[in-house]
Enzyme design. Structure first.
Site, PDB file in Angstrom:
ATOM      1  N   HIS A   8      -6.306  -7.246   0.287  1.00  0.00           N
ATOM      2  CA  HIS A   8      -5.369  -6.132   0.178  1.00  0.00           C
ATOM      3  C   HIS A   8      -4.278  -6.211   1.249  1.00  0.00           C
ATOM      4  O   HIS A   8      -3.109  -5.991   0.964  1.00  0.00           O
ATOM      5  CB  HIS A   8      -6.143  -4.820   0.294  1.00  0.00           C
ATOM      6  CG  HIS A   8      -5.279  -3.605   0.232  1.00  0.00           C
ATOM      7  ND1 HIS A   8      -4.581  -3.244  -0.900  1.00  0.00           N
ATOM      8  CD2 HIS A   8      -4.994  -2.656   1.172  1.00  0.00           C
ATOM      9  CE1 HIS A   8      -3.909  -2.124  -0.665  1.00  0.00           C
ATOM     10  NE2 HIS A   8      -4.142  -1.746   0.581  1.00  0.00           N
TER      11      HIS A   8
ATOM     12  N   TRP B 162     -12.000   3.276  -4.175  1.00  0.00           N
ATOM     13  CA  TRP B 162     -11.581   3.405  -2.771  1.00  0.00           C
ATOM     14  C   TRP B 162     -11.487   4.877  -2.378  1.00  0.00           C
ATOM     15  O   TRP B 162     -11.964   5.282  -1.316  1.00  0.00           O
ATOM     16  CB  TRP B 162     -10.249   2.700  -2.572  1.00  0.00           C
ATOM     17  CG  TRP B 162      -9.454   3.127  -1.369  1.00  0.00           C
ATOM     18  CD1 TRP B 162      -8.334   3.887  -1.358  1.00  0.00           C
ATOM     19  CD2 TRP B 162      -9.722   2.812   0.009  1.00  0.00           C
ATOM     20  NE1 TRP B 162      -7.880   4.075  -0.075  1.00  0.00           N
ATOM     21  CE2 TRP B 162      -8.719   3.433   0.776  1.00  0.00           C
ATOM     22  CE3 TRP B 162     -10.719   2.078   0.650  1.00  0.00           C
ATOM     23  CZ2 TRP B 162      -8.680   3.323   2.164  1.00  0.00           C
ATOM     24  CZ3 TRP B 162     -10.677   1.983   2.046  1.00  0.00           C
ATOM     25  CH2 TRP B 162      -9.663   2.590   2.786  1.00  0.00           C
TER      26      TRP B 162
ATOM     27  N   ASP C 123       0.842  -1.188   0.000  1.00  0.00           N
ATOM     28  CA  ASP C 123       0.000   0.000   0.000  1.00  0.00           C
ATOM     29  C   ASP C 123       0.889   1.254   0.000  1.00  0.00           C
ATOM     30  O   ASP C 123       1.839   1.331  -0.767  1.00  0.00           O
ATOM     31  CB  ASP C 123      -0.954  -0.049   1.200  1.00  0.00           C
ATOM     32  CG  ASP C 123      -2.070   0.979   1.117  1.00  0.00           C
ATOM     33  OD1 ASP C 123      -3.094   0.684   0.475  1.00  0.00           O
ATOM     34  OD2 ASP C 123      -1.909   2.077   1.684  1.00  0.00           O
ATOM     35  N   TRP C 124       0.604   2.257   0.846  1.00  0.00           N
ATOM     36  CA  TRP C 124       1.427   3.464   0.884  1.00  0.00           C
ATOM     37  C   TRP C 124       2.872   3.169   1.286  1.00  0.00           C
ATOM     38  O   TRP C 124       3.774   3.963   0.993  1.00  0.00           O
ATOM     39  CB  TRP C 124       0.816   4.497   1.831  1.00  0.00           C
ATOM     40  CG  TRP C 124      -0.022   5.506   1.121  1.00  0.00           C
ATOM     41  CD1 TRP C 124      -1.380   5.500   0.968  1.00  0.00           C
ATOM     42  CD2 TRP C 124       0.435   6.667   0.431  1.00  0.00           C
ATOM     43  NE1 TRP C 124      -1.794   6.581   0.226  1.00  0.00           N
ATOM     44  CE2 TRP C 124      -0.696   7.323  -0.110  1.00  0.00           C
ATOM     45  CE3 TRP C 124       1.691   7.229   0.208  1.00  0.00           C
ATOM     46  CZ2 TRP C 124      -0.604   8.499  -0.838  1.00  0.00           C
ATOM     47  CZ3 TRP C 124       1.784   8.397  -0.529  1.00  0.00           C
ATOM     48  CH2 TRP C 124       0.649   9.017  -1.039  1.00  0.00           C
TER      49      TRP C 124
ATOM     50  N   ASP D 158      -7.703  -8.707  -3.597  1.00  0.00           N
ATOM     51  CA  ASP D 158      -7.617  -7.253  -3.426  1.00  0.00           C
ATOM     52  C   ASP D 158      -8.321  -6.546  -4.596  1.00  0.00           C
ATOM     53  O   ASP D 158      -7.886  -6.670  -5.740  1.00  0.00           O
ATOM     54  CB  ASP D 158      -6.152  -6.850  -3.369  1.00  0.00           C
ATOM     55  CG  ASP D 158      -5.955  -5.373  -3.111  1.00  0.00           C
ATOM     56  OD1 ASP D 158      -6.954  -4.635  -3.026  1.00  0.00           O
ATOM     57  OD2 ASP D 158      -4.792  -4.954  -2.985  1.00  0.00           O
TER      58      ASP D 158
END
Length: 459
Positions: free
Chosen positions: A440, A325, A284-285, A411
């Protein structure tokens, strides 16, 4: 005197240990109803790892009786003895051992193992547990509670809270399942400007360092199933909480958060800890930011473990799943983080899901959750897009280390199509490991991934 009377004497020894700054465990050794020796924990004071209360009582009794065999003696101790002390008791041929509180982590009288039940040993010692167990436990719990309070006060003094930030109370993180590690804090990085950043730093120095970067809305708790695998391999694990997440400080205003600010904090963090031989672990980030870090210091990095993330370069459209999202976050800024994890990870226990809500007790603590979805670079001139394009070129052309990719197939945001594109950007990246049931937050099924990664990046 009764067993309870003798245990009260042992408790008095435990309280003396606490006053001396030692873990409060006390012991008395009795022969034919008479106390002939006492002992309290003193490994810190004596610089002796064997100076447990039981060991000191055994030594004193042996000297008093002029014999290392203590056949007719009984030992009363406030905490279930460990393997070392249990072995000494059996060797001394004690008649009986009575303990108060069980020790679920190191107890060798039934909690972890039961040495006293081994019939192959040439001496059998009777064991009884639970005598004044509540009172014995209360002494231990009070000691550790006071020590945590003292550490918290010291941390507050060392890292004062900025007026424009919030700090999640430590009570919110009490009794987190499977997260036993000691917190570390840093606040003097230039980019932090006094904000307190939390990180885990566990394991041996000098070898492989696993730098584990989380995303939104997670925190370092996300890696709790992978960290033990890395530590068992003898490696070091560093897992920071991004500002606005986990145990790190949380600026009150959404406007604090930017791609450049968070990237700069991570760059300074790696430099300050002087991390080397890094395997970069991202999702993710953690990937959006983390994949740009080796551009600045490629010699520090030897490996990449990449999971459900992307490089947002601004010249490639964002995925439909991410756009959905982002829209959801904009329309529902107070979304339930625990529910989000539960929905994508049905195998998780309720208390595990709740742990992801812990950093965000109210709206004021959620600025990062509101800001991050909109921070993903969408256009060529978006903040972070240029350095992401530079990173893409680095991974394609200059990357010299090994890489491993793991993908949670369920995901809907950063699943297989996005990860296949990323795979083509990373030089030498083999076929990804596909986890058919994972979503995810693939780290929630991360133990097997970590084991495969250790085999790949060992040495």
């Amino acid at each position: 005197m009764s067993d309870a009377d003798f245990m009260q004497l042992a408790l008095a020894q435990a309280r003396e240990a606490a006053e001396a700054g030692e873990v409060p465990v006390g012991a008395v050794l009795v022969r034919q109803g008479q106390v002939i020796a006492t002992g309290r924990n003193a490994p810190i004071d004596t610089l002796d790892p064997t100076a447990h209360a039981e060991m000191r009582a055994l030594r004193a009794a042996a000297h008093a009786l002029g014999n290392y065999r203590l056949d007719e003696c009984e030992l009363f101790v406030t905490l279930e003895p460990c393997a070392m002390c249990s072995g000494a008791m059996l060797h001394a041929r004690l008649k009986r051992v009575v303990f108060g509180a069980p020790d679920p982590k190191t107890g060798a009288a039934g909690s972890v193992i039961d040495l006293f039940a081994n019939r192959q040993l040439n001496h059998q010692t009777q064991v009884q547990g639970g005598v004044l167990a509540d009172e014995c436990s209360a002494v231990l719990q009070g000691f550790f509670r006071d020590r945590r309070d003292s550490q918290r006060q010291q941390s507050q003094a060392a890292h004062p809270l900025r007026d424009d930030a919030l700090r999640t109370p430590e009570s919110a993180f009490a009794s987190l399942p499977d997260y036993p590690w000691v917190p570390n804090y840093i606040s003097d990085l230039p980019a932090l400007a006094g904000l307190r950043m939390h990180y885990l730093d566990e394991g041996a120095r000098g070898g492989v360092t696993w730098l584990c970067l989380h995303g939104n809305p997670a925190w370092s708790y996300l890696y709790r199933k992978m960290i033990p695998v890395f530590l068992t391999a003898g490696h070091r694990v560093v897992a920071p909480d991004l500002i606005g997440f986990g145990k790190s400080d949380k600026p009150k205003k959404d406007g604090f958060h930017s791609f450049t600010t968070h990237r700069q904090i991570l760059l300074e963090f790696v430099e300050r800890l002087d991390l080397k031989n890094i395997v970069l672990v991202v999702q993710d980030w953690g990937g959006l930011l983390g994949l740009t870090l080796p551009v600045a210091a490629p010699a520090r990095y030897k490996g990449l473990l990449v999971m459900n993330t992307t490089l947002a370069t601004g010249d490639v459209p964002l995925s439909p799943g991410f756009l959905a999202w982002r829209e959801m976050c904009a329309k529902n800024p107070a979304f339930d983080v625990a529910r989000l994890f539960a929905r994508g990870n049905p195998q998780m226990r309720a208390e595990e899901c709740a742990a992801y809500n812990a950093p965000f007790p109210d709206k004021g603590h959620r600025a990062a959750l509101r800001a991050f979805p909109a921070m993903v670079p969408e256009f060529e001139d978006s903040e972070g897009a240029a350095v992401s394009r530079e990173a893409r070129q680095f991974w394609r052309e200059r990357w010299q280390g090994r890489a491993m990719m793991a993908v949670g197939a369920q995901d809907p945001v950063l699943g297989q199509p996005v990860m296949r594109q990323l795979q083509q950007m990373i030089k030498g990246c083999p076929e990804p490991v596909i986890l058919p049931e994972a979503g995810h937050f693939v780290q929630e099924q991360g133990e097997a991934i970590a084991q495969s990664a250790v085999a790949l990046f060992r040495g």
